[in-house]
Design a protein around this motif. Structure first.
Motif, PDB file in Angstrom:
ATOM      1  N   ASN A   1     -20.072 -24.438   5.452  1.00 54.02           N
ATOM      2  CA  ASN A   1     -19.805 -25.701   6.133  1.00 54.02           C
ATOM      3  C   ASN A   1     -21.123 -26.457   6.300  1.00 54.02           C
ATOM      4  OD1 ASN A   1     -17.200 -24.883   6.316  1.00 54.02           O
ATOM      5  ND2 ASN A   1     -17.150 -24.711   8.560  1.00 54.02           N
TER       6      ASN A   1
ATOM      7  N   ARG B   1     -19.820 -35.305   9.371  1.00 54.58           N
ATOM      8  CA  ARG B   1     -20.678 -34.596  10.313  1.00 54.58           C
ATOM      9  C   ARG B   1     -22.086 -34.528   9.756  1.00 54.58           C
ATOM     10  NH1 ARG B   1     -20.296 -29.041  13.576  1.00 54.58           N
ATOM     11  NH2 ARG B   1     -18.560 -30.068  14.594  1.00 54.58           N
TER      12      ARG B   1
ATOM     13  N   ASN C   1     -21.006 -18.411  12.004  1.00 54.90           N
ATOM     14  CA  ASN C   1     -19.739 -19.145  11.912  1.00 54.90           C
ATOM     15  C   ASN C   1     -19.549 -19.847  10.568  1.00 54.90           C
ATOM     16  OD1 ASN C   1     -18.921 -18.514  14.588  1.00 54.90           O
ATOM     17  ND2 ASN C   1     -20.420 -20.023  15.324  1.00 54.90           N
TER      18      ASN C   1
ATOM     19  N   TRP D   1     -21.800 -21.884   9.064  1.00 52.42           N
ATOM     20  CA  TRP D   1     -22.465 -23.185   8.962  1.00 52.42           C
ATOM     21  C   TRP D   1     -23.863 -23.034   8.371  1.00 52.42           C
ATOM     22  CZ3 TRP D   1     -20.775 -28.110   9.863  1.00 52.42           C
ATOM     23  CH2 TRP D   1     -19.490 -28.222  10.404  1.00 52.42           C
TER      24      TRP D   1
ATOM     25  N   ILE E   1      -9.229 -29.101   3.424  1.00 52.70           N
ATOM     26  CA  ILE E   1      -9.572 -30.498   3.706  1.00 52.70           C
ATOM     27  C   ILE E   1      -9.831 -31.209   2.381  1.00 52.70           C
ATOM     28  CG2 ILE E   1     -11.362 -31.966   4.726  1.00 52.70           C
ATOM     29  CD1 ILE E   1     -11.719 -29.677   6.841  1.00 52.70           C
TER      30      ILE E   1
ATOM     31  N   LEU F   1     -13.904 -17.575   3.997  1.00 52.00           N
ATOM     32  CA  LEU F   1     -14.479 -18.876   3.650  1.00 52.00           C
ATOM     33  C   LEU F   1     -13.452 -19.987   3.887  1.00 52.00           C
ATOM     34  CD1 LEU F   1     -17.022 -20.230   2.237  1.00 52.00           C
ATOM     35  CD2 LEU F   1     -15.558 -20.337   0.229  1.00 52.00           C
TER      36      LEU F   1
ATOM     37  N   ASN G   1     -13.272 -20.678   7.549  1.00 53.25           N
ATOM     38  CA  ASN G   1     -14.452 -21.424   7.998  1.00 53.25           C
ATOM     39  C   ASN G   1     -14.345 -22.893   7.608  1.00 53.25           C
ATOM     40  OD1 ASN G   1     -15.577 -19.074   8.943  1.00 53.25           O
ATOM     41  ND2 ASN G   1     -17.004 -18.800   7.237  1.00 53.25           N
ATOM     42  N   ARG G   2     -13.990 -23.120   6.368  1.00 54.57           N
ATOM     43  CA  ARG G   2     -13.974 -24.503   5.877  1.00 54.57           C
ATOM     44  C   ARG G   2     -12.881 -25.324   6.564  1.00 54.57           C
ATOM     45  NH1 ARG G   2     -17.316 -25.975   2.081  1.00 54.57           N
ATOM     46  NH2 ARG G   2     -16.068 -27.779   1.488  1.00 54.57           N
TER      47      ARG G   2
ATOM     48  N   ARG H   1     -12.249 -25.277   9.517  1.00 56.35           N
ATOM     49  CA  ARG H   1     -12.730 -25.649  10.862  1.00 56.35           C
ATOM     50  C   ARG H   1     -13.887 -26.633  10.810  1.00 56.35           C
ATOM     51  NH1 ARG H   1     -13.151 -19.580  12.079  1.00 56.35           N
ATOM     52  NH2 ARG H   1     -11.000 -19.002  12.528  1.00 56.35           N
ATOM     53  N   MET H   2     -14.182 -27.170   9.664  1.00 56.68           N
ATOM     54  CA  MET H   2     -15.389 -27.980   9.485  1.00 56.68           C
ATOM     55  C   MET H   2     -15.458 -29.173  10.438  1.00 56.68           C
ATOM     56  SD  MET H   2     -17.505 -28.727   6.255  1.00 56.68           S
ATOM     57  CE  MET H   2     -18.614 -30.077   5.956  1.00 56.68           C
ATOM     58  N   PHE H   3     -14.322 -29.786  10.712  1.00 52.19           N
ATOM     59  CA  PHE H   3     -14.370 -31.017  11.514  1.00 52.19           C
ATOM     60  C   PHE H   3     -13.641 -30.861  12.847  1.00 52.19           C
ATOM     61  CE2 PHE H   3     -14.999 -32.546   7.125  1.00 52.19           C
ATOM     62  CZ  PHE H   3     -16.226 -33.164   7.294  1.00 52.19           C
TER      63      PHE H   3
END
Lengths: 468, 285
Positions: free
Chosen positions: A255, A283, A354, A356, B214, B252, B255-256, B258-260
């Motif tokens: 991310n 973001r 997480n 990122w 997304i 993965l 995770n992706r 939840r990016m925004f």
């Protein structure tokens, strides 16, 4: 040709700009354009050469000395009319063409002094026209009875469409996105090319009788063969370089890693910089690394600062001299505080627990012998790895051809990279009645090169249709 | 502009729109999706098609209100228009006669599994369907799924309908009972699709899942929808949305997705402060 003294005495006029400190806080246009006074001064520098070499450098062959002569005579209508005989998107080209490698490179004055600022004058004439009251009706040409489908409403497709409409053909443009313009609306930022300008230019093309159908993904909702079967006499494919490349290094799917296309599309097309009034989020962290050093990379690094990044880096594996971006864009980026980490390339992106982005592991390079591209090959310095703390990474290392049209058109010949093979002189593909041009043929290049290809294709399509 | 012809509320927060889109309806195949943009300021959001009617020229969209954009969408009524609707996108499901096929739908994922199930049945497969939801009230398309299945199993988290438990419980039992299965297709929330893939892995039954990451453009241009499949990175919009569930990197994908999340909250709050939204007028539970 000897340069007359009085011509050389006037210096090349600088482009007025928004102050760097102010502009990094907004998305308004950076280059403000010539005033009439500056335009007249600059136009006075043109030598009006008998053999205008500048025109050799223009992919769409604008009669440059002639339009400058009209500016000198303050006949701005004639100036813009002269440009528009060859170029349907002058306000755009005046802003984003790399003139230093094209018309201005061949300007005779440039041999001894600075070349005439042809691009700035083109923009002046185009902007002048935009401020005039709109003309009621354009004279539309007689109808040829022939119908052409144009796939993709980017620079190549729009140019081909406009030229074909002027030649009297019925043209329908199919655009995948909800707004026409291609890279002009999703890629190039507002601060370099205001979207209102693009809209106005496209309106002009619609007034020529061109129909633009948005939300139409050719290759999904219909195929090239279906278009030909449904009454189109010819098809022009200008689908562009719509598939971003990644480096294929570990951590690239974390991310906070965007392709430049995603980063810029969220910001420009979807107006992410106006979030949450506009609902598409973008973001941005405190520290942003943009990998690559072309115009798209500069656009991304400058966009990051405007979105609130505290530090924005260009990370590039060659040296300053090899950076493919326009000099002007590099200077603008530097003035705005973009930092350059040259002879440097990431080998891995490290993530936090997480998922990122946390940091970038980079390697340093030195320049070795020239490679196939003629540029000196970057060679890794062993043991030079180091870590840069980072929140956001933008991959701006180029784009490949979009696969949707080739995938559904089996008899269209492609090269090894997946680009459509088309004759450079007439845009003819391996398939009868199908022509192609722009980035889908050449790989990622410039707006004006795509426009030049669209122009050539329009001419070839017209000849083809006339022979039927 | 794409007019909403019919609206149904299937369950709390799950809505159905039948939308006029004749060109898309003419081409749509099971497994494909569309992207819509409700109005000028909206996001582009991908939705899988729950059905299409070539004669009427309509497509059916079923969606759950999970955030600001879907909540805004849910407020539209018949006669209202969606500004942009583009499709059919993605590769269609591979439909052929495999033999015995298990089609699994979880929650709102039952909507896109329905046309796929119907197509498998029409292609001559023996179809076992497993559909599940949190509660009986949340279970959608039960009748439709029954009509296109040879056998149907229903589960609910609370036991208010069918067997209490998860769709994977039924699948695991089938596989443990040595029921021969040629192909499994599953659509639902990420944890469900992962659990299905884990359940079938040791039996070596090919398991197809439909990823819904997304997206922005949906044509391969932006790469937002990256999914790691085996050792490769794929774009769900042009390479998918269906992939081999045994090869998908599920961590993965989670995770992706939840990016925004942080921005989603801001968008919700912005909506509330704008006074258009009704959420604060409801009594807290």
């Amino acid at each position: 040709m000897p340069v007359p003294k009085e011509k050389a005495r006037v210096e090349r006029q600088a482009m007025p700009h928004q102050d760097a400190a102010a502009r990094v806080t907004n998305f308004s246009e950076v280059a403000l354009g010539f005033s009439e006074e500056l335009a007249l001064l600059e136009a006075s520098r043109c030598l009006d050469c008998k053999k205008p070499t500048c025109m050799d450098g223009c992919p769409v062959e604008i009669e440059i000395p002639e339009f400058i002569k009209h500016i000198r005579a303050r006949d701005y209508q004639m100036a813009i009319d002269t440009i528009k005989r060859k170029n349907n998107l002058p306000a755009i080209c005046g802003r984003v063409c790399p003139q230093e490698n094209q018309c201005e490179k061949y300007c005779v004055l440039g041999k001894k002094f600075e070349p005439v600022a042809i691009g700035r004058l083109e923009r002046f004439a185009a902007d002048w026209e935009m401020n005039q009251p709109e003309k009621a009706e354009k004279d539309l040409p007689g109808k040829s009875g022939k119908k052409i489908a144009v796939v993709g409403a980017g620079p190549a497709g729009l140019t081909a469409a406009a030229d074909l409409a002027i030649l009297g053909h019925e043209v329908v443009v199919f655009e995948a996105l909800h707004t026409p313009g291609g890279v002009l609306v999703y890629g190039i930022p507002e601060f370099r090319l205001p979207k209102a300008i693009v809209e106005r230019e496209i309106k002009g093309i619609r007034q020529l009788g061109v129909e633009i159908k948005t939300n139409m993904v050719v290759g999904a909702i219909n195929t090239i063969d279906e278009l030909l079967a449904s009454g189109f006499d010819a098809v022009f494919i200008g689908t562009g370089a719509g598939l971003p490349y990644f480096m294929e290094i570990p951590g690239e799917n974390l991310n906070g890693v965007y392709s430049a296309n995603e980063f810029l599309t969220r910001t420009n097309l979807m107006k992410g910089y106006l979030f949450p009034e506009y609902l598409t989020p973008i973001r941005i962290g405190k520290r942003v690394a943009v990998i690559g050093a072309g115009n798209v990379a500069m656009d991304s690094a400058r966009t990051a600062l405007r979105l609130g990044a505290e530090e924005s880096y260009i990370v590039y594996r060659r040296s300053e001299k090899e950076m493919p971006a326009r000099q002007e864009e590099i200077e603008h980026a530097r003035e705005e505080g973009v930092q350059f980490r040259l002879l440097t390339s990431p080998v891995e992106i490290i993530g936090d627990e997480n998922g990122w982005v946390k940091s970038l592991i980079c390697q340093k390079f030195e320049l070795g012998e020239p490679d196939a591209s003629g540029r000196r090959r970057p060679v890794v310095i062993p043991g030079s790895e180091y870590e840069m703390g980072m929140d956001t990474v933008v991959m701006a290392i180029g784009q490949g051809p979009n696969p949707l049209v080739p995938r559904t058109t089996p008899d269209l010949e492609l090269n090894r990279n997946g680009n459509i093979i088309a004759d450079e002189s007439n845009a003819q593909t391996s398939k009868k009645a199908v022509f192609a041009g722009g980035d889908i043929v050449t790989g990622a290049a410039t707006v004006i090169q795509a426009m030049g290809a669209g122009k050539k294709a329009a001419k070839a399509i017209h000849e083809y249709l006339s022979s039927l | 502009m794409y007019e909403i012809i019919r609206k149904e509320i299937l369950a709390q927060g799950i809505k159905l729109f039948e939308t006029a889109a004749p060109e898309i309806a003419a081409k749509a195949k099971p497994g494909q999706f569309i992207i819509l943009r409700q109005d000028e300021k909206s996001e582009r959001i991908p939705l899988t098609m729950a059905d299409f009617d070539r004669e009427k020229g309509t497509i059916t969209l079923i969606f759950q209100e999970v955030g600001r954009s879907t909540a805004d969408l849910g407020r539209l009524e018949p006669g209202d228009n969606i500004l942009d609707l583009v499709g059919p996108l993605g590769r269609a499901s591979e439909i052929e006669k495999f033999g015995r096929v298990v089609c699994i739908g979880g929650g709102v994922g039952i909507a896109p599994i329905y046309p796929i199930t119907r197509a498998f049945k029409a292609a001559g497969n023996e179809v076992i369907s497993i559909i599940g939801a949190r509660t009986a009230e949340q279970l959608i398309l039960q009748g439709e799924m029954k009509a296109v299945s040879d056998h149907i199993h229903i589960t609910s988290d609370d036991g208010s309908i069918g067997k209490k438990g998860f769709v994977t419980d039924v699948l695991s039992k089938l596989l443990a009972d040595e029921v021969h299965v040629d192909l499994i297709t599953a659509i639902g929330p990420l944890p469900m699709m992962q659990a299905v893939s884990e359940a079938s892995r040791s039996y070596g039954v090919k398991t197809i899942v439909s990823m819904n990451p997304i997206m922005v453009d949906g044509t391969g241009m932006c790469g937002a929808c990256r999914v790691a499949v085996g050792s490769e990175t794929k774009f769900a919009c042009v390479d998918g949305p269906e992939f081999d569930g045994h090869l998908v990197d599920w961590q993965l994908a989670r995770n992706r997705s939840r990016m925004f999340l942080a921005e989603e909250k801001i968008a919700q709050e912005h909506s509330c402060s704008g006074g258009e939204c009704q959420c604060q007028k409801k009594k807290p539970e």
